[in-house]
Design an enzyme around this catalytic site. Structure first.
Site: not given
Length: 465
Positions: A47-48, A50, A118-119, A193, A195
């Site tokens: 992810t952004c 990790r 955060e979800r 984007g 996504g």
């Protein structure tokens, strides 16, 4: 089977180092399963903020196969990302046993995120399992691990307020941008984007009253995304993006295109992993045209650009363009809000409980074998004592010419079985606890060996599986 995780995140690395490390993340799961025999399954979360690998290693708890797998993963990450094996090895935290579940469950619940609670991360964890299924790299144990992580995330969201306060990187970025922008109902936005973050961005903009939303994707997916989200599509060319930027107030860029290597799904070509989606020259042209169109009117308002991609969509030099404010992940991390301590403690308690239950279920096989052996011994004891008590009763009845009846034998058996099984309970509890403790101790030794392998990798040449 041994569960092993190698994790790197914003907590241990700066985002530049994390970006370099994860640049080849799309292929690592397939490669480690395909080339390292002990690894039966792999799921990758990228992810952004990790880059994490979860491995199911088919190995005895002597640690050799696990150490081999750990070293091999470091080699693969180094080869795919372009960093040295020593850098890759130095970047990862190794976990096994209960620590794997505890960490993943906390990640899925948003407790390890830049914006705590955060979800979006819950969806990213779920999609990482879907990707592993598509790549045929998952396993039964990893399926159970990740499905339990998703259930734990929902439980934390339901029983705490962390998930109900709109916490997310997107929300944080839009709140920061809102300090400069006109009111959101009057603002115009472009999303780069298509996504998960793009969908979250559309929802967050609408929640703030913004209705003029356009979407751009050089992959050609903008039209489908626009139709499904009721927004406008921008053409795939750079010039069309520049035209769209001439009259917008905020750009949310979250394509992650630079993180996809050539040939990977969604990569447009050799340049897809190298060129910025939005460079300084393009933004400068858009601002010049906006100023020219304004003529004698006041200068156009500032253009706020949110770059939410780990592998930066936006050239950092865009920040030098006059009238442009660029917020990247580092900026958002610095502005992440504080979290209520009591709610955070409650969430960690839920995660800890789920991890303990998961680990007891996973390791219960060894304990169950010991418990089954106890039951077998108990049944043999019951048979011996029933035979002894029946013989004693027969001796008592013999002088009267009588013999024990079937009802007598059943009564003796019930009494003996009740007494033996009552005494067995404490032994079962003790044996199960001892088996679980032995398994945990063995896995702790394994992870120490894996960590030693990574330490050695920092100083020795890479080896292949």
């Amino acid at each position: 089977m041994v569960l092993l995780s190698l994790t790197a995140s914003h907590r241990e690395l700066d985002l530049d180092a994390l970006e370099r490390l994860s640049s080849g993340s799309h292929s690592v799961g397939r490669e480690v399963v395909g080339t390292c025999r002990p690894v039966q399954g792999a799921v990758v979360i990228s992810t952004c903020n990790r880059f994490e690998l979860y491995l199911d290693v088919d190995a005895p708890l002597d640690g050799d196969a696990v150490r081999h797998a750990t070293r091999h993963v470091a080699d693969l990450v180094a080869a795919s990302s372009g960093v040295t094996t020593a850098t890759a090895a130095d970047s990862f935290t190794v976990r096994t046993g209960s620590e794997v579940a505890q960490h993943l469950f906390g990640v899925a619940a948003g407790l390890d995120s830049m914006v705590v609670g955060e979800r979006e991360i819950a969806g990213q964890v779920k999609r990482s399992l879907v990707t592993a299924r598509e790549d045929d790299t998952t396993s039964k144990t990893l399926e159970l691990l990740f499905q339990t992580a998703s259930r734990t995330s929902k439980r934390v969201g339901h029983h705490t307020t962390l998930g109900g306060v709109g916490r997310s990187l997107v929300a944080l970025g839009l709140d920061l941008a809102g300090e400069t922008l006109p009111p959101y109902p009057a603002a115009r936005a472009v999303i780069i984007g298509t996504g998960a973050y793009a969908g979250a961005s559309v929802a967050a903009l609408r929640a703030r009253g913004c209705t003029d939303v356009r979407v751009y994707s050089r992959s050609g997916r903008a039209a489908d995304f626009a139709a499904s989200h009721d927004v406008q599509a921008v053409g795939t060319g750079l010039e069309e993006l520049v035209e769209a930027l001439e009259d917008v107030d905020v750009v949310v860029s979250c394509s992650g295109a630079r993180g996809r290597a050539p040939g990977a799904p969604g990569a447009a070509g050799a340049e897809a992993s190298l060129a910025y989606v939005l460079d300084a020259a393009a933004v400068a042209r858009a601002r010049e045209r906006a100023a020219a169109r304004a003529e004698d009117a006041p200068e156009p308002p500032a253009l706020v650009i949110l770059d939410l991609a780990l592998h930066r969509d936006v050239d950092p030099r865009v920040a030098d363009v006059e009238g442009v404010l660029l917020y990247d992940l580092s900026t958002l991390k610095a502005h992440a809000p504080a979290t209520d301590h009591a709610e955070l403690e409650r969430a960690h308690g839920l995660v800890d409980d789920a991890a303990v239950r998961f680990e007891e279920t996973r390791l219960g096989r060894a304990a169950d074998a010991a418990v089954v052996e106890l039951f077998d011994d108990a049944e043999q004891q019951v048979d011996r004592e029933v035979a002894h008590e029946t013989a004693r009763l027969a001796d008592e009845l013999a002088p009267r010419g009588q013999r024990p009846t079937e009802a007598d034998v059943e009564r003796i058996a019930r009494s003996v079985r009740r007494r033996v099984h009552t005494a067995l309970h404490d032994r079962i509890v003790a044996v199960r606890a001892a088996a679980l403790a032995e398994a945990r101790a063995a896995e702790a030794a394994v992870v120490e060996g894996a960590e030693q392998t990574l330490r050695t990798s920092r100083a020795t040449p890479a080896s292949r599986a």
